[in-house]
Motif scaffolding. Sequence first.
Motif, PDB file in Angstrom:
ATOM      1  N   LEU A   3       0.774  -1.152  -0.068  1.00  0.00           N
ATOM      2  CA  LEU A   3       0.024  -0.011   0.021  1.00  0.00           C
ATOM      3  C   LEU A   3       1.094   1.184   0.079  1.00  0.00           C
ATOM      4  CD1 LEU A   3      -2.524  -1.235   2.510  1.00  0.00           C
ATOM      5  CD2 LEU A   3      -3.096  -1.298   0.094  1.00  0.00           C
ATOM      6  N   PHE A   4       0.483   2.277  -0.564  1.00  0.00           N
ATOM      7  CA  PHE A   4       1.305   3.686  -0.932  1.00  0.00           C
ATOM      8  C   PHE A   4       0.548   4.927  -0.576  1.00  0.00           C
ATOM      9  CE2 PHE A   4       2.624   0.351  -3.591  1.00  0.00           C
ATOM     10  CZ  PHE A   4       4.162   0.098  -3.571  1.00  0.00           C
ATOM     11  N   THR A   5       0.965   5.828  -0.121  1.00  0.00           N
ATOM     12  CA  THR A   5       0.390   7.015  -0.337  1.00  0.00           C
ATOM     13  C   THR A   5       0.213   7.790  -1.517  1.00  0.00           C
ATOM     14  OG1 THR A   5       2.253   8.442   0.135  1.00  0.00           O
ATOM     15  CG2 THR A   5       1.200   7.432   1.955  1.00  0.00           C
ATOM     16  N   LYS A   6      -0.265   8.914  -1.811  1.00  0.00           N
ATOM     17  CA  LYS A   6      -0.464   9.237  -3.325  1.00  0.00           C
ATOM     18  C   LYS A   6       0.915   9.913  -3.681  1.00  0.00           C
ATOM     19  CE  LYS A   6      -1.748  14.151  -1.735  1.00  0.00           C
ATOM     20  NZ  LYS A   6      -2.479  15.351  -1.916  1.00  0.00           N
ATOM     21  N   ASN A   7       1.696  10.037  -2.613  1.00  0.00           N
ATOM     22  CA  ASN A   7       3.169  10.455  -3.034  1.00  0.00           C
ATOM     23  C   ASN A   7       4.195   9.392  -3.343  1.00  0.00           C
ATOM     24  OD1 ASN A   7       2.639  13.249  -2.773  1.00  0.00           O
ATOM     25  ND2 ASN A   7       2.835  13.350  -0.667  1.00  0.00           N
ATOM     26  N   ASN A   8       3.648   8.083  -3.312  1.00  0.00           N
ATOM     27  CA  ASN A   8       4.207   6.869  -3.587  1.00  0.00           C
ATOM     28  C   ASN A   8       5.106   6.443  -2.468  1.00  0.00           C
ATOM     29  OD1 ASN A   8       3.140   6.556  -6.231  1.00  0.00           O
ATOM     30  ND2 ASN A   8       4.727   7.989  -7.034  1.00  0.00           N
ATOM     31  N   ILE A   9       4.946   6.823  -1.189  1.00  0.00           N
ATOM     32  CA  ILE A   9       5.546   6.300  -0.324  1.00  0.00           C
ATOM     33  C   ILE A   9       4.799   5.017   0.256  1.00  0.00           C
ATOM     34  CG2 ILE A   9       6.189   6.789   2.584  1.00  0.00           C
ATOM     35  CD1 ILE A   9       5.969   9.710   1.539  1.00  0.00           C
ATOM     36  N   GLU A  10       5.803   4.037   0.620  1.00  0.00           N
ATOM     37  CA  GLU A  10       5.105   2.508   0.935  1.00  0.00           C
ATOM     38  C   GLU A  10       4.835   2.606   2.423  1.00  0.00           C
ATOM     39  OE1 GLU A  10       4.735  -1.260   2.201  1.00  0.00           O
ATOM     40  OE2 GLU A  10       6.713  -0.355   2.267  1.00  0.00           O
ATOM     41  N   GLU A  24     -10.233  -0.027   4.643  1.00  0.00           N
ATOM     42  CA  GLU A  24     -10.176  -0.484   3.174  1.00  0.00           C
ATOM     43  C   GLU A  24     -11.644   0.088   2.514  1.00  0.00           C
ATOM     44  OE1 GLU A  24      -9.623  -4.485   0.462  1.00  0.00           O
ATOM     45  OE2 GLU A  24      -9.436  -4.540   2.686  1.00  0.00           O
ATOM     46  N   GLY A  25     -11.678   0.338   1.248  1.00  0.00           N
ATOM     47  CA  GLY A  25     -12.593   0.715   0.562  1.00  0.00           C
ATOM     48  C   GLY A  25     -12.830   2.518   0.531  1.00  0.00           C
ATOM     49  N   ALA A  26     -13.915   2.928   0.195  1.00  0.00           N
ATOM     50  CA  ALA A  26     -14.219   4.367  -0.026  1.00  0.00           C
ATOM     51  C   ALA A  26     -14.820   4.763   1.236  1.00  0.00           C
ATOM     52  CB  ALA A  26     -14.856   4.697  -1.077  1.00  0.00           C
ATOM     53  N   GLU A  44      -5.568   9.187   1.600  1.00  0.00           N
ATOM     54  CA  GLU A  44      -5.943   8.212   0.813  1.00  0.00           C
ATOM     55  C   GLU A  44      -4.715   7.280   0.607  1.00  0.00           C
ATOM     56  OE1 GLU A  44      -6.770  10.364  -2.783  1.00  0.00           O
ATOM     57  OE2 GLU A  44      -8.816  10.612  -2.245  1.00  0.00           O
ATOM     58  N   VAL A  45      -4.900   5.947   0.434  1.00  0.00           N
ATOM     59  CA  VAL A  45      -4.052   4.970   0.284  1.00  0.00           C
ATOM     60  C   VAL A  45      -4.328   4.271  -1.174  1.00  0.00           C
ATOM     61  CG1 VAL A  45      -3.211   2.750   1.223  1.00  0.00           C
ATOM     62  CG2 VAL A  45      -3.911   4.407   2.716  1.00  0.00           C
ATOM     63  N   PHE A  46      -3.396   3.795  -1.733  1.00  0.00           N
ATOM     64  CA  PHE A  46      -3.311   3.324  -3.248  1.00  0.00           C
ATOM     65  C   PHE A  46      -2.646   1.928  -3.190  1.00  0.00           C
ATOM     66  CE2 PHE A  46      -3.841   7.812  -3.514  1.00  0.00           C
ATOM     67  CZ  PHE A  46      -4.779   7.857  -4.147  1.00  0.00           C
ATOM     68  N   LYS A  47      -3.119   1.127  -4.152  1.00  0.00           N
ATOM     69  CA  LYS A  47      -2.330  -0.230  -4.244  1.00  0.00           C
ATOM     70  C   LYS A  47      -2.310  -0.304  -5.698  1.00  0.00           C
ATOM     71  CE  LYS A  47      -6.576  -2.757  -4.492  1.00  0.00           C
ATOM     72  NZ  LYS A  47      -7.538  -3.756  -3.778  1.00  0.00           N
ATOM     73  N   ASP A  48      -1.242  -1.343  -6.212  1.00  0.00           N
ATOM     74  CA  ASP A  48      -1.076  -1.509  -7.651  1.00  0.00           C
ATOM     75  C   ASP A  48      -1.758  -2.864  -8.093  1.00  0.00           C
ATOM     76  OD1 ASP A  48       1.016   0.162  -7.946  1.00  0.00           O
ATOM     77  OD2 ASP A  48       2.546  -1.527  -6.991  1.00  0.00           O
ATOM     78  N   LYS A  49      -2.344  -2.526  -9.267  1.00  0.00           N
ATOM     79  CA  LYS A  49      -3.435  -3.382  -9.788  1.00  0.00           C
ATOM     80  C   LYS A  49      -3.417  -3.323 -11.314  1.00  0.00           C
ATOM     81  CE  LYS A  49      -8.024  -5.061  -9.695  1.00  0.00           C
ATOM     82  NZ  LYS A  49      -9.530  -4.864  -9.427  1.00  0.00           N
ATOM     83  N   ASP A  50      -2.854  -4.446 -11.924  1.00  0.00           N
ATOM     84  CA  ASP A  50      -2.680  -4.413 -13.473  1.00  0.00           C
ATOM     85  C   ASP A  50      -1.654  -3.107 -13.730  1.00  0.00           C
ATOM     86  OD1 ASP A  50      -4.374  -6.410 -13.489  1.00  0.00           O
ATOM     87  OD2 ASP A  50      -6.177  -5.153 -13.659  1.00  0.00           O
ATOM     88  N   LYS A  51      -0.625  -3.222 -13.062  1.00  0.00           N
ATOM     89  CA  LYS A  51       0.601  -2.217 -13.494  1.00  0.00           C
ATOM     90  C   LYS A  51       0.005  -0.596 -13.354  1.00  0.00           C
ATOM     91  CE  LYS A  51       2.858  -5.196 -16.390  1.00  0.00           C
ATOM     92  NZ  LYS A  51       3.437  -5.572 -17.891  1.00  0.00           N
ATOM     93  N   LYS A  52      -1.086  -0.450 -12.364  1.00  0.00           N
ATOM     94  CA  LYS A  52      -1.499   0.910 -12.338  1.00  0.00           C
ATOM     95  C   LYS A  52      -1.936   1.010 -10.691  1.00  0.00           C
ATOM     96  CE  LYS A  52      -4.255   1.387 -16.397  1.00  0.00           C
ATOM     97  NZ  LYS A  52      -5.710   1.702 -16.978  1.00  0.00           N
ATOM     98  N   ARG A  53      -1.820   2.227 -10.386  1.00  0.00           N
ATOM     99  CA  ARG A  53      -2.131   2.638  -9.034  1.00  0.00           C
ATOM    100  C   ARG A  53      -3.467   2.789  -8.894  1.00  0.00           C
ATOM    101  NH1 ARG A  53       2.844   3.961  -5.922  1.00  0.00           N
ATOM    102  NH2 ARG A  53       3.647   2.108  -5.943  1.00  0.00           N
ATOM    103  N   VAL A  54      -4.499   1.991  -7.884  1.00  0.00           N
ATOM    104  CA  VAL A  54      -5.879   2.096  -8.016  1.00  0.00           C
ATOM    105  C   VAL A  54      -5.901   2.619  -6.111  1.00  0.00           C
ATOM    106  CG1 VAL A  54      -6.380   0.943  -9.766  1.00  0.00           C
ATOM    107  CG2 VAL A  54      -6.004  -0.136  -7.778  1.00  0.00           C
ATOM    108  N   PHE A  55      -6.982   3.452  -6.043  1.00  0.00           N
ATOM    109  CA  PHE A  55      -7.623   3.631  -4.744  1.00  0.00           C
ATOM    110  C   PHE A  55      -7.736   2.532  -3.903  1.00  0.00           C
ATOM    111  CE2 PHE A  55     -11.112   4.849  -1.871  1.00  0.00           C
ATOM    112  CZ  PHE A  55     -10.379   5.603  -1.137  1.00  0.00           C
ATOM    113  N   ALA A  56      -7.363   2.371  -2.784  1.00  0.00           N
ATOM    114  CA  ALA A  56      -7.597   1.236  -1.891  1.00  0.00           C
ATOM    115  C   ALA A  56      -8.279   1.284  -0.499  1.00  0.00           C
ATOM    116  CB  ALA A  56      -6.258   0.460  -1.489  1.00  0.00           C
TER     117      ALA A  56
END
Length: 62
Positions: A3-10, A24-26, A44-56
């Motif tokens: 999981l990552f922040t919008k600034n790509n910090i893991e 988790e979720g919106a 906001e937190v994001f995860k990698d899905k299909d080589k894209k960052r998506v909202f988690a």
Amino acid sequence: MELFTKNNIEITDRIRDGRTTFFEGANRQEAKEFAKQTGSYPYEVFKDKDKKRVFAGFAVPK
């Protein structure tokens, strides 16, 4: 899952160690209420899905 922040910090380890609470979720309102109770802030937190960052979901640091 990493999981990552919008600034790509893991932040996966922070969540696993209990230093950050993950919603988790919106569910922004739940995260905002928790942050208010603990004197913190949600972000906001994001995860990698299909080589894209998506909202988690949202995270609140302790």
